[in-house]
Write an enzyme that holds these catalytic residues in place. Sequence first.
Site, PDB file in Angstrom:
ATOM      1  N   ASP A   1       9.117  49.580 -16.377  1.00 59.75           N
ATOM      2  CA  ASP A   1       8.090  50.169 -15.510  1.00 59.75           C
ATOM      3  C   ASP A   1       8.285  49.823 -14.045  1.00 59.75           C
ATOM      4  O   ASP A   1       9.099  48.961 -13.696  1.00 59.75           O
ATOM      5  CB  ASP A   1       6.681  49.738 -15.985  1.00 59.75           C
TER       6      ASP A   1
ATOM      7  N   ASN B   1      -4.897  43.324 -22.059  1.00 59.17           N
ATOM      8  CA  ASN B   1      -5.585  44.437 -22.726  1.00 59.17           C
ATOM      9  C   ASN B   1      -4.697  45.102 -23.776  1.00 59.17           C
ATOM     10  O   ASN B   1      -5.020  46.179 -24.271  1.00 59.17           O
ATOM     11  CB  ASN B   1      -6.048  45.479 -21.698  1.00 59.17           C
TER      12      ASN B   1
ATOM     13  N   HIS C   1      -1.559  46.194 -23.305  1.00 58.07           N
ATOM     14  CA  HIS C   1      -0.557  47.170 -22.863  1.00 58.07           C
ATOM     15  C   HIS C   1       0.853  46.651 -23.120  1.00 58.07           C
ATOM     16  O   HIS C   1       1.100  45.454 -23.099  1.00 58.07           O
ATOM     17  CB  HIS C   1      -0.765  47.602 -21.396  1.00 58.07           C
TER      18      HIS C   1
ATOM     19  N   GLU D   1      -1.264  51.775 -20.955  1.00 56.42           N
ATOM     20  CA  GLU D   1      -2.614  51.210 -21.036  1.00 56.42           C
ATOM     21  C   GLU D   1      -3.329  51.728 -22.288  1.00 56.42           C
ATOM     22  O   GLU D   1      -2.885  52.703 -22.911  1.00 56.42           O
ATOM     23  CB  GLU D   1      -3.401  51.613 -19.778  1.00 56.42           C
TER      24      GLU D   1
HETATM   25  C1  F6R Z   1       6.169  44.376 -17.096  1.00 56.46           C
HETATM   26  C2  F6R Z   1       5.484  44.870 -18.277  1.00 56.46           C
HETATM   27  C3  F6R Z   1       4.122  44.382 -18.629  1.00 56.46           C
HETATM   28  C4  F6R Z   1       4.049  42.864 -18.706  1.00 56.46           C
HETATM   29  C5  F6R Z   1       2.642  42.409 -19.041  1.00 56.46           C
HETATM   30  C6  F6R Z   1       2.526  40.895 -19.072  1.00 56.46           C
HETATM   31  O1  F6R Z   1       7.419  44.993 -16.952  1.00 56.46           O
HETATM   32  O2  F6R Z   1       6.014  45.690 -18.943  1.00 56.46           O
HETATM   33  O3  F6R Z   1       3.741  44.932 -19.857  1.00 56.46           O
HETATM   34  O4  F6R Z   1       4.944  42.405 -19.688  1.00 56.46           O
HETATM   35  O5  F6R Z   1       1.753  42.911 -18.086  1.00 56.46           O
HETATM   36  O6  F6R Z   1       2.740  40.378 -17.799  1.00 56.46           O
HETATM   37  P1  F6R Z   1       2.815  38.805 -17.566  1.00 56.46           P
HETATM   38  O7  F6R Z   1       4.062  38.332 -18.224  1.00 56.46           O
HETATM   39  O8  F6R Z   1       2.876  38.651 -16.065  1.00 56.46           O
HETATM   40  O9  F6R Z   1       1.594  38.229 -18.189  1.00 56.46           O
END
Ligand code: F6R
Length: 256
Positions: free
Chosen positions: A66, A135, A137, A142
């Site tokens: 992403d 959440n 994702h 989302e």
């Molecule tokens: C980032 C991604 C997100 C993160 C998730 C957790 O490329 O795909 O799904 O893996 O938001 O983020 P952290 O590791 O910062 O808690």
Amino acid sequence: MYKIFNTTQEASHYTAQRLLTRIQANPHANLGLATGSTMEPVYHRLLECLQREPVDLSQLTTFNLDEYIGLDAEHAQSYRYYMHQHLFNKLSIPEDKINLPDGMAMDVEGACQAYSEAIRGAGGLDLQLLGIGSNGHIGFNEPHTCFSSRTHVIELSEQTRLDNGRFFVNKKEVPTRAITMGIQDILEAKEIVLLATGMKKAAIMADLFHSTVDEALPASALKQHSNVTIVLDCEAASLLPQQVFNEAVGIMEGVR
Ligand code: F6R
């Protein structure tokens, strides 16, 4: 399959080892990569391993999950910047084999379509690395994202903008939109490794365990995949039922 480790470091090292093993087994592998705090110790460890045991990375292809819309490669919070800081600047993967969604694309819809096509054109992902949002994702898919989605533009949820606000000067600066690989793209990976660490991930990991396959919880899509490993430290696993720990016997000792 769950792998539960006593510490974040052990869980991260195991995850880095999974990436390394995949690369060693197939130097032409297509790797799906993630960003975020969880992945920092993974990439750190991967670099340490590659320094000790150099591997030819010239045939490797990477696809990141992403990117924020509106942040360019120079922006310290763009995922392109993150990946170069934490991994790519220190490795010899050819630049044209590194793929991230283009958050600055003029034709963003066309760029999304081209991204999923590029993944399929490369032969699909051999291993997809995932973190998880509080959440549920995966990527930036989302809650209520369609499970048949391909790379698309997503309106970031308030929860995600709040969670990721820690990386920005203030929450107002957190982009409202991003491009994310779709859930269908993720599910087509041959192998998936999801890493979650720390108490902040305990509640969502318990929700995920108890959930049916439900678009309200994007990570529950992974229950449809036959080769998923969920890697946790004992904090992220702390709200899982005893049964999961029993099945994880031998992987870690002394937790609980
Ligand atoms: C980032 C991604 C997100 C993160 C998730 C957790 O490329 O795909 O799904 O893996 O938001 O983020 P952290 O590791 O910062 O808690």
